[in-house]
Design an enzyme around this catalytic site. Sequence first.
Site, mmCIF file in Angstrom:
data_model
loop_
_atom_site.group_PDB
_atom_site.id
_atom_site.type_symbol
_atom_site.label_atom_id
_atom_site.label_comp_id
_atom_site.label_asym_id
_atom_site.label_seq_id
_atom_site.Cartn_x
_atom_site.Cartn_y
_atom_site.Cartn_z
ATOM 1 N N SER A 145 1.033 -1.318 -0.284
ATOM 2 C CA SER A 145 -0.269 0.263 0.098
ATOM 3 C C SER A 145 0.862 1.582 -0.496
ATOM 4 C CB SER A 145 -0.902 0.108 1.508
ATOM 5 O OG SER A 145 -1.513 0.916 0.934
ATOM 6 N N TYR A 159 -0.501 -0.818 10.515
ATOM 7 C CA TYR A 159 -0.831 -1.320 9.025
ATOM 8 C C TYR A 159 0.057 -1.069 8.187
ATOM 9 C CZ TYR A 159 -3.643 -1.306 4.260
ATOM 10 O OH TYR A 159 -3.797 -0.865 2.946
HETATM 11 N N1 LIG Z 1 -9.230 0.762 -0.638
HETATM 12 C C1 LIG Z 1 -7.669 1.198 -1.124
HETATM 13 O O1 LIG Z 1 -7.693 2.350 -0.913
HETATM 14 C C2 LIG Z 1 -6.529 0.652 -0.860
HETATM 15 C C3 LIG Z 1 -5.254 0.908 -0.731
HETATM 16 C C4 LIG Z 1 -3.819 0.458 -0.603
HETATM 17 C C5 LIG Z 1 -3.970 -1.078 -0.663
HETATM 18 N N2 LIG Z 1 -4.618 -1.326 -0.261
HETATM 19 C C6 LIG Z 1 -4.858 -2.714 -0.347
HETATM 20 O O2 LIG Z 1 -5.499 -3.993 -1.186
HETATM 21 C C7 LIG Z 1 -6.165 -4.828 -0.127
HETATM 22 C C8 LIG Z 1 -7.505 -5.367 -0.725
HETATM 23 O O3 LIG Z 1 -8.261 -4.266 -0.111
HETATM 24 P P1 LIG Z 1 -9.888 -3.667 -0.101
HETATM 25 O O4 LIG Z 1 -9.466 -1.661 -0.143
HETATM 26 O O5 LIG Z 1 -10.111 -4.459 -1.743
HETATM 27 O O6 LIG Z 1 -10.650 -4.278 1.587
HETATM 28 P P2 LIG Z 1 -12.308 -4.612 1.404
HETATM 29 O O7 LIG Z 1 -11.865 -3.994 2.952
HETATM 30 O O8 LIG Z 1 -12.848 -3.723 0.724
HETATM 31 O O9 LIG Z 1 -11.712 -6.131 1.065
HETATM 32 C C9 LIG Z 1 -10.792 -7.368 1.866
HETATM 33 C C10 LIG Z 1 -11.308 -8.582 1.393
HETATM 34 O O10 LIG Z 1 -10.924 -9.190 2.108
HETATM 35 C C11 LIG Z 1 -11.958 -10.520 2.341
HETATM 36 N N3 LIG Z 1 -10.819 -10.408 4.197
HETATM 37 C C12 LIG Z 1 -9.875 -9.856 4.649
HETATM 38 N N4 LIG Z 1 -9.113 -10.408 6.284
HETATM 39 C C13 LIG Z 1 -9.605 -11.423 5.343
HETATM 40 C C14 LIG Z 1 -8.823 -12.842 6.451
HETATM 41 N N5 LIG Z 1 -8.659 -13.039 7.134
HETATM 42 N N6 LIG Z 1 -8.574 -14.308 5.604
HETATM 43 C C15 LIG Z 1 -9.944 -14.163 4.107
HETATM 44 N N7 LIG Z 1 -9.928 -12.681 3.443
HETATM 45 C C16 LIG Z 1 -10.511 -11.698 4.351
HETATM 46 C C17 LIG Z 1 -13.014 -9.387 3.548
HETATM 47 O O11 LIG Z 1 -13.810 -10.666 3.593
HETATM 48 C C18 LIG Z 1 -13.151 -8.275 2.725
HETATM 49 O O12 LIG Z 1 -13.659 -9.153 1.230
HETATM 50 C C19 LIG Z 1 -5.900 -4.830 1.140
HETATM 51 O O13 LIG Z 1 -5.144 -5.374 1.209
HETATM 52 C C20 LIG Z 1 -5.505 -3.611 1.220
HETATM 53 O O14 LIG Z 1 -4.875 -3.314 2.708
HETATM 54 C C21 LIG Z 1 -6.203 -0.382 -0.481
#
Ligand SMILES: NC(=O)c1ccc[n+]([C@@H]2O[C@H](COP(=O)([O-])OP(=O)(O)OC[C@H]3O[C@@H](n4cnc5c(N)ncnc54)[C@H](O)[C@@H]3O)[C@@H](O)[C@H]2O)c1
Length: 233
Positions: A145, A159
């Site tokens: 991230s 995080y």
């Molecule tokens: N959204 C952003 O702005 C952003 C920016 C940078 C990085 N990220 C990274 O991208 C990835 C996805 O983020 P997102 O925004 O789509 O998140 P989100 O919360 O919308 O979706 C995450 C998904 O992961 C699943 N999950 C959570 N814990 C889990 C576990 N222990 N085992 C299996 N599944 C699990 C949840 O049920 C959900 O379906 C993450 O690693 C996040 O840190 C997101």
Amino acid sequence: MTGQRVALVTGAAQGIGYGVAQRLGALGHHVALFDRDAALLTQAEQALRGEGLDVSALEGDVASDASAKEAIALVEKRFGRLDILINNAGISPSHGGYSQLVEDVPLEEWDRVLAVNLTGTFYMCRHALPLMKARKWGRIVNFSSQGGRMRSLLSGAHYAATKAGLIGFTRVLAGQVGGHGITANCIAPGRIDTEQSRSFGDTDTYLKQLPVGRFGEAADIGDCQDFRVWAGG
Ligand SMILES: NC(=O)c1ccc[n+]([C@@H]2O[C@H](COP(=O)([O-])OP(=O)(O)OC[C@H]3O[C@@H](n4cnc5c(N)ncnc54)[C@H](O)[C@@H]3O)[C@@H](O)[C@H]2O)c1
């Protein structure tokens, strides 16, 4: 593309993982959707199948080594292979949309964020690698991230530690597996509009700094990475 590959996407029930799974599916690959939220997972599986994509659902928790092992074993049993592993599952606990003081982070929360974001990726990799090595081909993508590359006012220290840690983990992994026909890369996105990021504060200030004037969308992540190149070769 050189035929259908078998992919597994963690955290595929919503958000970025769903967008990446959709993209891989649209390229003709089978996608195993791995998520711990059973209800969301069923919805995602049905929606993607409704688009004609070849997907299957695997319920489990990446923070459990037994669960990671079982998911990979099920893919191996069904397909005899795993070509693409997308370690996307991650959590970012929100406290009013801003990062907490380090001394205020609850111990259980610290442990859980490390277990899901960092150790979970290790678990998935350690069970996937023997399958990829056996076929001398594999593609691993880990989700870091922006918060792992620079100071964030919104993400917690736990995080940020996991997302910076994933960059180091992936560098070592890539060095170890390159000779086996396997690549390992990190994606480190800025803000993408998902359930996770909607809880972050200071939206207007952040938006003003973005040249295109909008947050990214899950499909942007699926599209900006050339899965066709990864899936070729
Ligand atoms: N959204 C952003 O702005 C952003 C920016 C940078 C990085 N990220 C990274 O991208 C990835 C996805 O983020 P997102 O925004 O789509 O998140 P989100 O919360 O919308 O979706 C995450 C998904 O992961 C699943 N999950 C959570 N814990 C889990 C576990 N222990 N085992 C299996 N599944 C699990 C949840 O049920 C959900 O379906 C993450 O690693 C996040 O840190 C997101």
